[in-house]
Design a protein around this motif. Structure first.
Motif, mmCIF file in Angstrom:
data_model
loop_
_atom_site.group_PDB
_atom_site.id
_atom_site.type_symbol
_atom_site.label_atom_id
_atom_site.label_comp_id
_atom_site.label_asym_id
_atom_site.label_seq_id
_atom_site.Cartn_x
_atom_site.Cartn_y
_atom_site.Cartn_z
ATOM 1 N N LEU A 1 -20.750 24.766 18.959
ATOM 2 C CA LEU A 1 -20.558 24.468 20.376
ATOM 3 C C LEU A 1 -19.433 25.302 20.976
ATOM 4 O O LEU A 1 -19.527 25.793 22.106
ATOM 5 C CB LEU A 1 -20.255 22.973 20.538
ATOM 6 N N LEU B 1 -23.316 17.820 17.254
ATOM 7 C CA LEU B 1 -22.510 18.750 18.040
ATOM 8 C C LEU B 1 -21.056 18.296 18.146
ATOM 9 O O LEU B 1 -20.146 19.118 18.292
ATOM 10 C CB LEU B 1 -23.103 18.919 19.443
ATOM 11 N N ALA C 1 -30.297 21.086 17.864
ATOM 12 C CA ALA C 1 -29.083 21.296 18.653
ATOM 13 C C ALA C 1 -28.791 22.783 18.829
ATOM 14 O O ALA C 1 -28.432 23.238 19.925
ATOM 15 C CB ALA C 1 -27.897 20.603 17.979
#
Length: 421
Positions: free
Chosen positions: A395, A387, A359
């Motif tokens: 994020l 996330l 991610a």
């Protein structure tokens, strides 16, 4: 292998990376610092002692946030380290094999040349040389160190001269610089309170203390290529096999207790070339993979002269590692035995942190896209879940709008990727 000559510091959403590059631009080592798993190396904390295991010279302590750390006790630590005591500790090694962060009792600031000790109560031994400095120069160096640092070293502080500090022209000036570093990063805590005492700084700040003031690559035109280069080198280092230019290869494998490196000639006739390449590549692989603890190296049967040259070349290359791996000799079974101090988190330990690393890689790709339009990022369900949970802080660091497109569960083997142009 030669030591690093420049650094590449990459700040990205959720995770920073620092690459050490040699004169040929080959990556020698990579450090990581993630928001969800902060790098604590070099930080000094007030910690509470939870349990003491005197028979093992160990203790367990906890930080303010509840995180457990393991303390290795020296002989002089035993009196102060008792359950319930609140003491300063310095983080010296990252978690490995599920173990907690490792720390030493007391506050210290480690640099390439010297170690500053803070709060030392034994005033009879506060100015000393590293035990690694040997020979008839010790007496002269000790006298000079005491003469030059005594006038500037405040009461309650100590100093250790490291091997790399022998060429310092003025020990007193070096100590003064260390004191300023300590004061700049120190935070005041009430007595008995848990918390951070000294912030060692970001990856770049810490690296420059340990390897010197190396230049940092600051060219946006090549930053993307270097970022991709780190990704490629990481992928290669996750494989057991490391190819050598001559056709031979190294097998680098880890058990719970040791690392093993097997030099396979693979039919190469020129043993001189094979050993020369291996003597340079083995120390690089030790740094790159973050090997630590016992490391055993198996090499083909060599003539006495070639074996001696190999060991000499190997030790010269090992000396470029800031951790200073120690060659303990050859075992009865013919294996070369190294002892590598624990330090930064091993590469496989970092990359085992999935799906977080996938991610974070996606956020890095998104950051590198030009413009400020919405980026569509294709991720697995596990990445999307991360996330939306632990990784939400990462994020939020992305400075452009992001849309997630989640692969279906049955889409096996899919990796993170940018969908739009």
């Amino acid at each position: 292998m030669t030591s690093a000559v420049k650094l590449f510091y990459e700040k990205a959403p959720g995770q920073d990376r620092l690459g050490f590059l040699g004169p040929d631009d080959r990556l020698l080592e990579i450090w990581f610092d993630s928001l969800h798993r902060p790098n604590l190396m070099g930080n000094v904390y007030q910690a509470r002692i939870d349990r003491v295991f005197l028979s093992q010279n160990r203790a367990m302590a906890s930080l303010k946030n509840g995180e457990l750390i393991s303390l290795r006790l020296r002989k002089n630590d035993r009196q102060a380290v008792i359950a319930g005591a609140v003491l300063p500790v310095t983080i010296v090694a990252a978690p490995r094999h599920g173990k907690p962060w490792q720390a030493s009792v007391g506050a210290r600031l480690v640099t390439e040349k010297m170690v500053l000790l803070v709060g030392e109560v034994d005033q009879s031994n506060v100015i000393q040389l590293s035990s690694k400095i040997r020979g008839n120069q010790r007496r002269h160096l000790t006298e000079r160190l005491m003469a030059e640092t005594g006038p500037v070293l405040p009461l309650g502080y100590g100093i250790i001269l490291r091997r790399n500090g022998l060429d310092l022209p003025d020990f007193g000036a070096a100590v003064t610089a260390l004191l300023k570093m300590w004061q700049a990063g120190t935070k005041t805590l009430a007595e008995g309170k848990l918390g951070l005492i000294f912030d060692a700084g970001n990856l770049l700040t810490r690296a420059r203390r340990l390897v010197g003031d190396l230049p940092v690559i600051d060219n946006p035109m090549i930053a993307h290529d270097l970022s991709m280069k780190i990704d490629d080198v990481v992928a290669e280092a996750m494989l057991a096999k490391c190819q050598l230019p001559c056709g031979g290869h190294l097998w680098c494998e880890q058990t719970h207790a040791i690392w093993s490196i097997d030099l396979d000639g693979n039919g190469v006739d020129d043993l001189d070339r094979l050993c020369g390449e291996a003597a340079n590549e083995i120390p690089r692989q030790i740094r790159l993979r973050g090997m630590s603890g016992p490391v055993l190296i198996d090499v083909p049967r060599l003539s006495r002269g070639l074996a001696k040259r190999f060991l000499t070349q190997l030790q010269a290359a090992l000396d470029d590692d800031p951790r200073r791996p120690e060659c303990l000799g050859v075992t009865r079974g013919g294996l070369i035995e190294l002892r590598v101090p624990h330090g930064e988190m091993a590469l496989d330990e970092v990359m085992r942190d999935q799906p977080a690393q996938d991610a974070l890689s996606g956020l890095r790709f998104a950051m590198q896209r030009p413009g400020f339009h919405t980026v569509t990022l294709a991720v697995s369900p596990a990445m999307a879940s991360w996330l939306g949970g632990v990784g939400k802080l990462a994020l939020d660091k992305l400075d452009k709008p992001l849309k997630l497109s989640v692969w279906p569960d049955e889409a096996k083997g899919q990796i993170v990727r940018i969908l739009d142009g």
